[in-house]
Design an enzyme around this catalytic site. Structure first.
Site, PDB file in Angstrom:
ATOM      1  N   THR A   1      -8.339   6.810  -2.602  1.00  0.00           N
ATOM      2  CA  THR A   1      -9.695   6.377  -2.960  1.00  0.00           C
ATOM      3  C   THR A   1     -10.671   7.526  -2.743  1.00  0.00           C
ATOM      4  O   THR A   1     -11.737   7.551  -3.363  1.00  0.00           O
ATOM      5  CB  THR A   1     -10.143   5.154  -2.137  1.00  0.00           C
ATOM      6  OG1 THR A   1      -9.891   5.404  -0.750  1.00  0.00           O
ATOM      7  CG2 THR A   1      -9.426   3.900  -2.583  1.00  0.00           C
TER       8      THR A   1
ATOM      9  N   LYS B   1       0.580  14.491   2.076  1.00  0.00           N
ATOM     10  CA  LYS B   1      -0.694  14.838   1.444  1.00  0.00           C
ATOM     11  C   LYS B   1      -0.843  16.355   1.258  1.00  0.00           C
ATOM     12  O   LYS B   1      -1.724  16.826   0.560  1.00  0.00           O
ATOM     13  CB  LYS B   1      -1.867  14.274   2.260  1.00  0.00           C
ATOM     14  CG  LYS B   1      -1.986  12.742   2.187  1.00  0.00           C
ATOM     15  CD  LYS B   1      -3.097  12.235   3.087  1.00  0.00           C
ATOM     16  CE  LYS B   1      -3.235  10.727   3.115  1.00  0.00           C
ATOM     17  NZ  LYS B   1      -4.069  10.173   2.008  1.00  0.00           N
TER      18      LYS B   1
ATOM     19  N   HIS C   1       0.796  -1.235   0.000  1.00  0.00           N
ATOM     20  CA  HIS C   1       0.000   0.000   0.000  1.00  0.00           C
ATOM     21  C   HIS C   1       0.819   1.271   0.000  1.00  0.00           C
ATOM     22  O   HIS C   1       0.247   2.356  -0.065  1.00  0.00           O
ATOM     23  CB  HIS C   1      -0.924   0.028   1.220  1.00  0.00           C
ATOM     24  CG  HIS C   1      -2.113  -0.863   1.097  1.00  0.00           C
ATOM     25  ND1 HIS C   1      -3.298  -0.457   0.537  1.00  0.00           N
ATOM     26  CD2 HIS C   1      -2.295  -2.154   1.443  1.00  0.00           C
ATOM     27  CE1 HIS C   1      -4.160  -1.454   0.553  1.00  0.00           C
ATOM     28  NE2 HIS C   1      -3.571  -2.508   1.101  1.00  0.00           N
TER      29      HIS C   1
ATOM     30  N   LYS D   1      -9.084  13.812   4.221  1.00  0.00           N
ATOM     31  CA  LYS D   1      -8.189  12.651   4.230  1.00  0.00           C
ATOM     32  C   LYS D   1      -7.351  12.746   5.490  1.00  0.00           C
ATOM     33  O   LYS D   1      -7.366  13.773   6.165  1.00  0.00           O
ATOM     34  CB  LYS D   1      -7.306  12.641   2.988  1.00  0.00           C
ATOM     35  CG  LYS D   1      -6.631  13.995   2.739  1.00  0.00           C
ATOM     36  CD  LYS D   1      -5.791  14.017   1.472  1.00  0.00           C
ATOM     37  CE  LYS D   1      -6.575  14.018   0.179  1.00  0.00           C
ATOM     38  NZ  LYS D   1      -6.560  12.765  -0.542  1.00  0.00           N
ATOM     39  N   ARG D   2      -6.608  11.717   5.830  1.00  0.00           N
ATOM     40  CA  ARG D   2      -5.729  11.808   6.984  1.00  0.00           C
ATOM     41  C   ARG D   2      -4.767  12.993   6.820  1.00  0.00           C
ATOM     42  O   ARG D   2      -4.417  13.376   5.708  1.00  0.00           O
ATOM     43  CB  ARG D   2      -4.926  10.499   7.151  1.00  0.00           C
ATOM     44  CG  ARG D   2      -5.691   9.399   7.841  1.00  0.00           C
ATOM     45  CD  ARG D   2      -6.140   9.766   9.244  1.00  0.00           C
ATOM     46  NE  ARG D   2      -5.060   9.723  10.199  1.00  0.00           N
ATOM     47  CZ  ARG D   2      -4.893   8.765  11.110  1.00  0.00           C
ATOM     48  NH1 ARG D   2      -5.764   7.778  11.217  1.00  0.00           N
ATOM     49  NH2 ARG D   2      -3.884   8.798  11.935  1.00  0.00           N
TER      50      ARG D   2
ATOM     51  N   LYS E   1     -14.136   8.729  -4.894  1.00  0.00           N
ATOM     52  CA  LYS E   1     -15.464   9.028  -4.333  1.00  0.00           C
ATOM     53  C   LYS E   1     -15.934  10.408  -4.782  1.00  0.00           C
ATOM     54  O   LYS E   1     -17.096  10.600  -5.143  1.00  0.00           O
ATOM     55  CB  LYS E   1     -15.415   9.012  -2.797  1.00  0.00           C
ATOM     56  CG  LYS E   1     -15.005   7.694  -2.173  1.00  0.00           C
ATOM     57  CD  LYS E   1     -14.678   7.899  -0.683  1.00  0.00           C
ATOM     58  CE  LYS E   1     -13.903   6.740  -0.111  1.00  0.00           C
ATOM     59  NZ  LYS E   1     -13.319   7.040   1.223  1.00  0.00           N
TER      60      LYS E   1
END
Ligand SMILES: *Cc1c(COP(=O)(O)O)cnc(C)c1O
Length: 843
Positions: A686, A584, A386, A578-579, A690
């Site tokens: 992901t 990120k 992952h 998101k986290r 969405k």
């Protein structure tokens, strides 16, 4: 076809389209609303000891769930009966995390009970919208990895694949998040303190496993080495079963989660020496194993309890898999056909100890020869990688591993010895290759590399997006790719269209169903391509955008309730959920907000599209930089939200406690989806899928699945910016210096300095010092400053396109229409065909 006129939204319902999307299952036994009403009342009385006058909303929720559960459990029994009778091949999915969210609504939809439930409850004077809010999310995961597992379970059942998910029944899931003066504060998530109607305790399948102890080196009569694992501690695993109902099919699979319990043996020593209370205290140790989910996403810190958790659930699950296999010995099941009937997928390396555990069972308990045991093991396992982030690659110190699992460490050494022979044969005399491939990291303190173990112990290894798989082969495992040609494959992630469109966005679902004239799309998401031909149609665009606006009105009510901020549904909703992670780059988003704010302050007449920046993110409790980014967004946001000088053109809303049920409210209301990780760092994502599915346009880097989303929707319907993987690599090679970008860009310099000041929190010293330092003195490891200008320019294009409502609407519609590829049904079919060789079985 039944039609409901009620919006499913509890917050400020503003129906645009009122027909509920529905699929009529051809054969499903659907109790009418009258029957359901009876069942609800029956459970109110006989399960909950309540009458209609004293029932609380929670009682109504449980009674409703219990009523729906009846038909699901009946289907579960039928499904398991068929699978057993046919002695089918099964997939066993091992995952330390399942981020399920709420179960009731999804189960109601998947089993085609929605209209009946709404009707039955209405006759009882109850709104389904109100009672569904009673359910606490089942949040047994950190983020994407756990949510992927949940989407996979939905697709496996929907596509009639025989499958069981195994995991841990954590007493406390991911912490609840609150903000105090802008700081993240964590609280325990006691999701099951009052029980949940969706699980069934199975004491009859409890198993006892061993841990700790020593290995005695013993030889049998024939002089064979027969090691004995002795002086172990016993722990009992008790399974809770959660039924997983497929959509539009009768298949109901199960998720089996293990709770740890102490055994009597575990207590004995303490009982004898210290008496009753000490014995009970010992008992607590055994129960601690399944107490709490580790709240780290993509970082591993080598804590003993974490290894114990991993072994506990893997050992319980393998015992269970083996019991189920040999239960069918009358149908010819033996060890010889074990790998014909059993496929096990490792969701990341967290369950990798399954490899030496199955070896141990075969060698020590079943007396197999090494080669035969190894052949079974490597036929059974598949491994999904992952992430490429080095801090996420699991390593266990050899002394710790040897203390917890002494026999397994021996087996790992033996696996490694044989691996080294293979490596030496391939690259004679190349010590470097041996060092790189070794399962044991010999540099510094010795450690077991779980990724190497997983690669060697599996017949297939997959990445989770095309780009990620390429980098996996090129950068992380080039030697293994050369050693095992064909073992590495790609399986681009997906999301279940049931939860992430049908259930969470009923207005858009109804419009899609009306437009396409069928509901097949929820099971065959490529059908959404049928919307392409109306993407340019003015009337359709109007309906589509009216739905988006209605969803924004609903989200505005959530923002008001949670944050106390007023936002306009006519503003552009710019969403990053998101986290919280440095890679990120939520702080890149923040720099852009600062830039807009500054531009407005310097020119109040500046004509920009009003924006609402929506954030939601949890930071790992020990991750100081991530927590500082949260604080900075909150405090800068508060300043902006209350600055009358900018006329409400910018709003910043950081919704607390990001979780699946909150994502279900935000995603249908998003205009713009922020997917802005440094290229090469996000394996897939992901959330990006969405949001695109619900008609948000992406602003993103060429990273993870963004690349493939761009290929599907077309360049003109996505805002790509920033460096590519190659450019990131080149800049790194030449030596990246954030100061160069800071000094060369006047605006960037100004906002970075501003961020480093105490302008936003007067009286505090260096409130955002951590973020500021990471960008300059800390070397800006994720190249935020290097990508800033390109990001800001891309946002200017967003602004320009949003003013052309028709063009924006067309692009939004084409996003929904063209992302069918990202259904987890497609992903699961690929796993089933290319990794698991798993036939589907109709029930
Ligand atoms: C989908 C999802 C994620 C993953 O989001 P990414 O943007 O892919 O990181 C994390 N948490 C929740 C609650 C989700 O629903």
């Amino acid at each position: 076809m039944p039609v409901s006129t009620k919006s499913k939204k509890s917050a400020a319902p503003t129906d645009v389209v009122s027909a509920t999307p529905f699929v009529s299952t051809t054969e499903a036994v659907v109790p009418g609303s009258a029957k359901l009403k009876q069942a609800i009342l029956r459970h109110l009385t006989y399960t909950l000891a309540r009458d209609v006058h004293t029932a609380t909303p929670r009682d109504w929720w449980i009674a409703t769930a219990m009523a729906v559960r009846e038909s699901i459990l009946a289907r579960l029994i039928a499904t398991q009966g068929v699978h057993n009778d046919q002695n089918v091949r099964r997939l066993y999915y091992l995952s330390l995390e399942y981020l399920m969210g709420r179960l009731t609504e999804n189960n109601v939809y998947n089993t085609d009970h929605f209209d009946d439930v709404v009707t039955a409850l209405k006759e009882l004077g109850i709104e389904f919208n109100e009672i569904r809010e009673q359910e606490v999310d089942m949040g047994l995961g950190n983020g994407g990895l756990g949510r992927l597992a949940a989407c996979f379970l939905d697709s496996l059942a929907t596509l009639d694949y025989p499958a069981i998910g195994y995991g841990i029944h954590y007493e406390f899931g991911l912490f609840k998040q609150e903000f105090v003066n802008g700081h993240q504060v964590e609280h325990p998530d006691s999701w099951m303190i009052f029980g949940t109607p969706w699980e069934v305790l199975r004491p009859e399948y409890a198993v006892t496993i061993q841990i700790y102890g020593q290995v005695e080196n013993v030889f049998d009569d024939l002089g064979n080495y027969r090691p004995r694992w002795v002086n172990t501690k016993s722990v009992m695993g008790v399974p809770y079963d959660i039924p997983i109902a497929g959509y539009g099919t009768k298949t109901v699979n199960l998720l089996r989660l293990w709770a740890s319990r102490s055994t009597e043996e575990f207590d004995l020593a303490a009982f004898n020496s210290g008496g009753y209370v000490d014995a009970v205290r010992e008992k607590v140790v055994g129960e601690t194993i399944s107490k709490v989910l580790y709240p780290n996403d993509k970082t591993e810190n080598g804590k003993e309890l974490r290894l114990v958790q991993q072994y506990f659930f893997v050992a319980c699950s393998l015992r269970d898999i083996i019991r189920r296999h040999f239960r069918n010995d009358d149908k010819g099941n033996t060890w010889d056909n074990f790998s014909d009937k059993v496929a096990v997928q490792l969701n990341d390396t967290h369950p990798a100890v399954a490899v030496p555990e199955l070896m141990r069972i075969l060698l020590d308990e079943e007396n197999f020869q090494w080669d035969k045991a190894w052949a079974i093991v490597t036929r059974v396992f598949g491994y999904t990688n992952h992430t490429l982030l080095p801090e996420a690659l699991e390593k266990w110190s050899v002394p710790l591993f040897g203390r917890v699992l002494p026999r397994h460490l021996q087996i790992i050494f033996e696996i490694n010895k044989q691996l080294m022979v293979v490596v030496a044969a391939k690259w004679p005399g190349d010590v470097d290759k041996m060092r790189i491939c070794s399962i044991i990291d010999e540099g510094g303190a010795k450690a077991v590399r779980m990724a190497n173990l997983s690669v060697v112990g599996s017949h297939a290894v997959n990445g989770v997006a095309a780009l990620h798989t390429e980098l996996l082969k090129k950068d992380l495992f080039p030697e293994f790719d050369a050693l095992y040609p064909g073992k590495f494959q790609n399986k681009t992630n997906g999301i279940t269209p049931r939860r992430w469109l049908l259930d969470c966005n009923p207005r858009l679902s109804a419009l899609i169903t009306k437009t396409l004239g069928h509901t097949k799309w929820a099971k065959d998401l490529d059908e959404l391509r049928g919307l392409e031909k109306v993407a340019g149609d003015a009337a359709f665009q109007k309906e589509f955008m009216a739905i988006k606006r209605a969803n924004k009105v609903d989200l505005a009510a959530v923002i008001k309730a949670e944050c106390g901020i007023d936002v306009s549904p006519d503003a552009l909703f710019d969403v990053q959920i998101k986290r919280l992670h440095e890679y990120k780059r939520q702080h890149l988003n923040l720099l852009h907000i600062l830039a807009l704010y500054r531009r407005l302050l310097q020119n109040p007449a500046l004509d920009i599209v009003p924006r609402v920046f929506v954030f939601a993110a949890k930071a790992a409790p020990g991750y100081d930089l991530a927590k500082n980014i949260i604080r900075a967004i909150n405090m800068i946001g508060a300043k902006i939200n209350n600055d009358a000088r900018i006329g409400g053109k910018l709003k910043v809303a950081f919704l607390p406690n990001y979780r699946v049920s909150l994502a279900e409210r935000i995603i249908p209301a998003a205009d713009l989806s922020e997917q802005i990780s440094t290229a090469g760092k996000e394996a897939s994502g992901t959330g990006n899928m969405k949001l695109a599915l619900n008609g948000a346009l992406t602003i993103g880097t060429l990273d993870g699945a963004n690349v493939e989303i761009g290929e599907e929707v077309g360049d003109e319907n996505i805002f790509i910016f920033g460096m590519t993987v190659e450019q990131v690599e080149a800049l790194n090679a030449k030596g990246y210096n954030p100061w160069d970008f800071y000094n060369a860009d006047e605006e960037l310099k100004a906002i970075v300095d501003w961020l480093g000041s105490n302008f936003f929190t007067p009286g505090e010293n260096q409130p955002f010092g951590h973020v500021h330092h990471s960008l300059l003195g800390g070397g800006d490891p994720y190249m935020v400053l290097a990508d800033f200008r390109s990001y800001s320019d891309a946002h200017a294009k967003v602004d320009a396109m949003y003013r052309h409502t028709a063009q924006w609407a067309k692009s939004a519609i084409l996003n929904t229409a063209r992302v069918g590829k990202f259904s987890s049904d497609r992903t699961i079919r690929e796993y089933a065909e290319k990794i698991w060789s798993l036939p589907s079985v109709k029930v």
